[in-house]
Write a protein that holds these residues in place. Sequence first.
Motif, PDB file in Angstrom:
ATOM      1  N   LEU A 194       0.841  -1.186   0.000  1.00  0.00           N
ATOM      2  CA  LEU A 194       0.000   0.000   0.000  1.00  0.00           C
ATOM      3  C   LEU A 194       0.884   1.247   0.000  1.00  0.00           C
ATOM      4  N   LEU A 196       0.547   5.472   0.836  1.00  0.00           N
ATOM      5  CA  LEU A 196      -0.269   6.542   1.393  1.00  0.00           C
ATOM      6  C   LEU A 196       0.561   7.805   1.517  1.00  0.00           C
ATOM      7  N   VAL A 202      -4.936   8.849   0.045  1.00  0.00           N
ATOM      8  CA  VAL A 202      -4.519   8.181  -1.187  1.00  0.00           C
ATOM      9  C   VAL A 202      -3.757   9.182  -2.051  1.00  0.00           C
ATOM     10  N   TYR A 212      -5.513   2.753  -2.227  1.00  0.00           N
ATOM     11  CA  TYR A 212      -4.206   2.704  -1.574  1.00  0.00           C
ATOM     12  C   TYR A 212      -3.286   1.670  -2.212  1.00  0.00           C
TER      13      TYR A 212
END
Length: 361
Positions: A194, A196, A202, A212
Amino acid sequence: MKQKGLGAAITAVILLLAACTQSPPAKEEGGQEDHREEKIDSSYHVLAEQLRTPWSIDFDGDTIYVSEREGNIVQIKGGTLTRQSVQTEKPVAHQGEGGFLGFALAPDFQDSGHAFAYHTYDQDGKIMNRLVLLELKGSQWTESQVFLERIPGSNVHNGGRIAIGPDDMLYVTTGDSGEGELAQNQESLAGKILRLTLEGKVPADNPTAGSYVYTLGHRNSQGLAWNSEGELYSSEHGPSGTPGGHDEINEITAGSNYGWPEIYGDNRLEGMELPIYHSGETAIAPSGIAFDEQDRLYVATLRGQMLYQLRPENASLEVVLEGEGRLRDVKVHDGKTYVITNNTDGRGVPSEQDDRLLVLK
């Protein structure tokens, strides 16, 4: 897949590792194995002892922070060890491979006291994982914001590594929670890397708008590291049972699919990436990874019980550290290499001094 930098040079390592070891496949993070290869100087200093199943290392100047799976953060400063408590909104579930795992100080930590953490929790009898922002006040860390929750988890395959990239984005590995098909499900946060913002949003340039998910198709990745060119690599545990092994090092590119559970090892399928390195049927269970200033990649291994160094310039694999049991994380900081043992996790054979933080000379 592109074969550059580390990737092209170490493809031959697969054959070398397979020739040097003869061992059965691991079950999940693996049990005891004895891997022997040519050893280079592995002398070290012990910086801390009797750590409680440590998982990750980070630095604030000369001060070291180590997360412990039961739910503490250990500060090591000037030779003094201080165990700091962590208060999260949902209690840490320290069971199986879960607990208080990834930990990374915020870039503005000295001003904000903030850090990012990934931990396992129990929600109505179901194991899941969450990503939170912590704040240090005095000697206690307190959750100040939740970024993500309900990341699938279980007694195995929780992922959990956190790292801040050279792009000032937050990267997080998640495991497939023992359900391989979730790794291919774009709507699930399981089996992914992921990405971020540091505020938990996002990023606008993520591969899929509003998601994400940076990459998919991972079984249980526990290592993230960037080389001097800004290229991202990850480590990953391969399948258990028969065939076993096939632990991987992958070069990570945005939006790519790394194949699990559809392919592993040298298997090919259109639209899925091959690892730049895999261990064949030998299981080493790689966890933390780190590049040094010469772009040599260090790999801490659990089942392998060694710290390896992959040297891309001559496609060689050398043992940097052995004989200390299971190794969970490795970091290079100010030209020194730090590693934590992981012998108190229920799968190792701990000494009275374990677990320990070591710095190589």
